[in-house]
Design a protein around this motif. Sequence first.
Motif, short mmCIF file in Angstrom:
data_model
loop_
_atom_site.label_atom_id
_atom_site.label_comp_id
_atom_site.label_asym_id
_atom_site.label_seq_id
_atom_site.Cartn_x
_atom_site.Cartn_y
_atom_site.Cartn_z
N ARG A 238 16.71 19.45 41.14
CA ARG A 238 16.09 20.24 42.21
C ARG A 238 14.97 21.13 41.68
NH1 ARG A 238 20.19 23.64 44.67
NH2 ARG A 238 18.54 24.12 46.13
N ARG A 239 14.79 21.15 40.35
CA ARG A 239 13.75 22.00 39.78
C ARG A 239 12.90 21.18 38.79
NH1 ARG A 239 14.98 27.41 40.51
NH2 ARG A 239 14.06 28.07 38.55
N TYR B 6 9.43 19.48 36.99
CA TYR B 6 8.11 19.95 36.53
C TYR B 6 7.13 18.79 36.66
CZ TYR B 6 9.78 24.36 34.59
OH TYR B 6 10.28 25.63 34.46
N PRO C 159 5.92 24.12 36.94
CA PRO C 159 7.04 23.89 37.87
C PRO C 159 6.54 23.31 39.19
CG PRO C 159 6.66 26.25 37.52
CD PRO C 159 5.74 25.53 36.60
N GLY D 222 7.33 23.18 42.90
CA GLY D 222 8.10 23.65 44.06
C GLY D 222 9.10 24.74 43.75
N HIS D 223 9.01 25.37 42.60
CA HIS D 223 9.89 26.49 42.25
C HIS D 223 9.15 27.38 41.26
CE1 HIS D 223 11.06 24.68 38.31
NE2 HIS D 223 10.74 23.57 38.95
N ALA D 224 9.76 28.52 40.90
CA ALA D 224 9.03 29.50 40.07
C ALA D 224 9.10 29.19 38.58
CB ALA D 224 9.60 30.89 40.34
#
Length: 441
Positions: free
Chosen positions: A208-209, A211, A230, A232-234
Amino acid sequence: MQHRDLVRKAIWSAIYLLFILAPLFALLAGKLPPARNFGTEFSVALGYSGLAMMGLQFGLTARFRYVTEPWGEDVIYHFHRRISLMAVALVVVHPLILIAIGSESVALPDSVWDIPWGARFAALSIGSLIVLVVTALWRKQLKIRYELWHLSHIVLALTAVFAGMLHMVGWGFYLVDPFKRALWIGMTVFWIALLLYVRLFKPLFMLRRPYRVAEVRMERGDTVTLVMRPDGHAGFRFKPGQFGWLTLWASPFRITGHPFSFSSSAEAPDGRVDMTIRNLGDFTNAVKAVAVGQRIYLDGPYGAFTIGNPTDMHVLIAGGIGITPMMSMIRTLADRGDPRPLVLLYGGKDWDTLTFRDELDTLKTRLDLKIVYVLSQPPEDWSGERGRITADVFKRHLPPAYADHEYFICGPDVMMDAIETALGEMKVPLARYHSERYSFV
Ligand SMILES: Cc1cc2nc3c(=O)[nH]c(=O)nc-3n(C[C@H](O)[C@H](O)[C@H](O)COP(=O)(O)OP(=O)(O)OC[C@H]3O[C@@H](n4cnc5c(N)ncnc54)[C@H](O)[C@@H]3O)c2cc1C
């Protein structure tokens, strides 16, 4: 070492000992069967201890960042190797003692079909352990590919622990009490849960995270830098000198990831991370073919090889591709505008293949940075240091309050051994130098 790290080390060591010793003491609680002779009881105690230690190996290799941080991942892996050998020795000595004292429990029946299940599982467990140790110690000599070895290592470890548990339950001498049986079965379930955590839950989290590769840059010395962002995430924050596990061309469920230090600044915006990878084998050779935009997975950050302790100056000692964590430290200190002096002793083969040497020259304008290149095959007109980085090189280039500086060493094992010895001779306290070894296995 910081006080916080010492406390964490003490707490985790106590928990480790508790997991090994508590099940043994629990065996002695409650109603006990009549005692047998000393040899039998001693051998059984060794078997139980060995199995408890084996099971905990799943915890040691579960990459729990919070647990491994005070030591560093490489130290944990070295401990895992040593303590596993001890555990296997205990388990193997257990039946050997029984054979030596002529115990009835190891007498062979007339037909193989009459061998009790408990004994069959014991043989399976010990057999798996022996294959596991032989393949772990002599993988390279046996020419087993790293990925195949990694998979077989997990399967053999699972078989050994499962079969060992079934042997104990099947034999049942100390485990007749349902409470004790439940305790040992519960512990096995816990060990397996640790494995599931690493192999199932963590990859699900990574899935889900993802790169994306933003740039693939060729560097000097048959080396490639992957710039990753990344998607869609930080992303995560790392400390300069730490590393992550990279999975390319596969899902995060793939058994083997490859460890690489982050080479970018820890202050880089938007969660950007770079890894700089030298071609040393099949995986690292293929990295240059990675396409910009490719989806990849990163598990990290890990490791205790990082700046942060109070010091008058940092001394970074890099050999070959060991320059990557140093590069992250130098870039980070430059971005932070750190005014303290910084010395980089950088050993390599020749002038042309020194990765990052062009950027290092630029970084000198942003930092109080002194670079000493040490070449093993220098050009004829080379007036700098030659050969290897030794105590003499330190003495020529470092201010003499050697014990006040903070040292970071990363490079080939032989170089690191020699430098650690040299620092010891220069009376630099252990807590003042940090090593990152690129060989876990
Ligand atoms: C903490 C750490 C940080 C590292 N940082 C860097 C870096 O910044 N840049 C860089 O170029 N290299 C780095 N390495 C080394 C790098 O991980 C290996 O060179 C790489 O995994 C080799 O893979 P390969 O398939 O190309 O080589 P192979 O031919 O498969 O292997 C060469 C040798 O590398 C070791 N190796 C292979 N795969 C792994 C693995 N998954 N885990 C551990 N060891 C393995 C084995 O001992 C093997 O014999 C680091 C290693 C560690 C442990």
